[in-house]
Design a protein around this motif. Structure first.
Motif, PDB file in Angstrom:
ATOM      1  N   TRP A 354       0.863  -1.138   0.423  1.00  0.00           N
ATOM      2  CA  TRP A 354       0.056  -0.141   0.282  1.00  0.00           C
ATOM      3  C   TRP A 354       0.644   1.237   0.262  1.00  0.00           C
ATOM      4  O   TRP A 354       0.482   2.362  -0.800  1.00  0.00           O
ATOM      5  CB  TRP A 354      -0.776  -0.125   1.616  1.00  0.00           C
ATOM      6  N   LYS A 359      -1.711   1.062  -3.251  1.00  0.00           N
ATOM      7  CA  LYS A 359      -3.238   0.876  -3.768  1.00  0.00           C
ATOM      8  C   LYS A 359      -3.529   0.256  -2.673  1.00  0.00           C
ATOM      9  O   LYS A 359      -2.706  -0.575  -1.237  1.00  0.00           O
ATOM     10  CB  LYS A 359      -2.715  -1.002  -5.184  1.00  0.00           C
ATOM     11  N   LYS A 360      -4.403   0.597  -1.587  1.00  0.00           N
ATOM     12  CA  LYS A 360      -5.101   1.030  -0.596  1.00  0.00           C
ATOM     13  C   LYS A 360      -5.587  -1.292  -0.643  1.00  0.00           C
ATOM     14  O   LYS A 360      -6.740  -1.988  -1.378  1.00  0.00           O
ATOM     15  CB  LYS A 360      -6.387   1.296  -0.150  1.00  0.00           C
TER      16      LYS A 360
END
Length: 367
Positions: A354, A359-360
């Protein structure tokens, strides 16, 4: 024996990883101020232009009746194998030490930077009370970290959570099983916690009431003796440090029992000492003001910190408008901080990815 099993489960939840071989290459130990510390380094850390990764680890609650815990590097394998040096403070005191844990962990980070140079990346993690220290640290010192991994903490308002759960468990059990706990004497330091063995005897004499009581608080019947012993230890510790009982149930109405009127009629009513209310300090109210990714992980069954107070941080960060920086994951672990080494490694990898790729992670279960 009940109390010792519970104590080690609470303080060292990652003992499950002890069977792993440890990639520790060197260790730095000593004392900073009044707090012992330990730093474990994996092989080739920072050599020949290699990466210099650092993880600060905050340990959980240590009962006042225990011997001081031994800082260990053996179960840090999930982090060390990723090339991270792992630094941990023993804090300057036992017992409830969230404020001390935040300050002593920061002092250790500063020592590390001064001696070994600025790391390429720095993360912080911790279990239970250490998870609370992790959240408080990432809010206070966001500039020093790239991300945080709080594991099984109280993540709602800490004072309110302790009053709502720990204190309520104790006073309502005392109402249902009179002459078992000595709460007023625990608060003023004139009594010792009732042993788990004696509590088990009382429960077995009226197991139906005990089973109903356990269901009311989502605690398995078999876990009640250990939980009640441990909650007494924390209550005594906090009350003595605060100079008196910090909780107040004079205006509280309890519900969810088979006979609510009876419980409320028999519940001892304790008034908080005015100065004791503020003992827990500045780190009892989270602000949700984070600027780094935070991934919180909790088990679906936790006999000490139930999910509703373990996952309260979501509402706090949403109110602060920082929900894009927070995600919660869960496991099917059956007990306080019962994460496997594989689950620990998986959530740490997701947090690192992340931070690196932006990118969560998707909220949900960690297998």
């Amino acid at each position: 024996m009940i109390k010792y099993v519970l104590f080690f489960a609470f303080l060292c939840p990652t003992l499950l990883a002890l069977g792993q071989s440890s990639p520790v290459a060197s260790v730095d130990t000593g004392i900073i101020g009044q707090a012992r510390y330990r730093i474990d380094f994996p092989a080739n850390w920072g050599q020949s232009g290699g990466s210099k990764r650092l993880l600060l680890y905050a340990h959980g609650y240590e009962t006042m009746s225990s011997r001081r815990g031994k800082l260990s590097g053996g179960w840090m394998a999930p982090f060390l194998k990723k090339g991270f040096a792992v630094a941990q403070s023993a804090y300057r005191k036992q017992g409830w030490a969230v404020s001390e844990g935040v300050d002593d962990t920061e002092a250790l980070r500063q020592y590390f930077v001064k001696k070994y140079g600025q790391p390429d990346t720095t993360f912080i993690t911790g279990h239970s009370m250490g998870g609370m220290i992790t959240l408080a640290t990432i809010e206070k010192y966001p500039q020093h970290y790239q991300g945080a991994l709080p594991m099984c903490p109280i993540s709602d308002h800490i004072y309110q959570s302790l009053q709502k759960h720990l204190f309520t468990v104790l006073v309502t059990f005392d109402a249902l099983y009179p002459n078992t706990l000595a709460l007023e004497k625990l608060a003023n330091g004139t009594a010792q916690p009732t042993s788990g063995e004696l509590i088990a005897q009382k429960l077995n004499a009226d197991s139906l009431t005990g089973q109903q009581f356990g269901r009311r608080f989502a605690i398995k019947y078999k876990d009640l003796p250990g939980v009640l012993w441990f909650f007494q230890e924390i209550y005594r510790d906090i009350s003595q440090q605060a100079g008196g009982n910090p909780f107040d149930n004079t205006n509280t109405l309890y519900g969810g029992f088979s006979d609510d009127a009876l419980v409320n009629r028999k519940t001892v009513r304790l008034a908080a000492q005015p100065k004791s209310r503020s003992f827990l300090g500045a780190y009892t109210s989270y602000s949700g003001k984070i600027s780094d990714p935070v991934l919180l992980v909790h088990t679906t069954y936790d006999e000490l910190i139930p999910p509703e107070i373990g996952t309260g941080y979501d509402a706090i960060v949403r109110q602060a408008g920082n929900d894009p920086l927070f995600v919660m994951k869960f496991t099917d672990g059956q007990g306080h901080c019962r994460f496997t080494p594989g689950q620990t490694e998986a959530v740490f990898d997701q947090l690192r990815n992340w931070v690196k790729a932006g990118k969560k992670p998707v909220a949900g279960e960690v297998k």
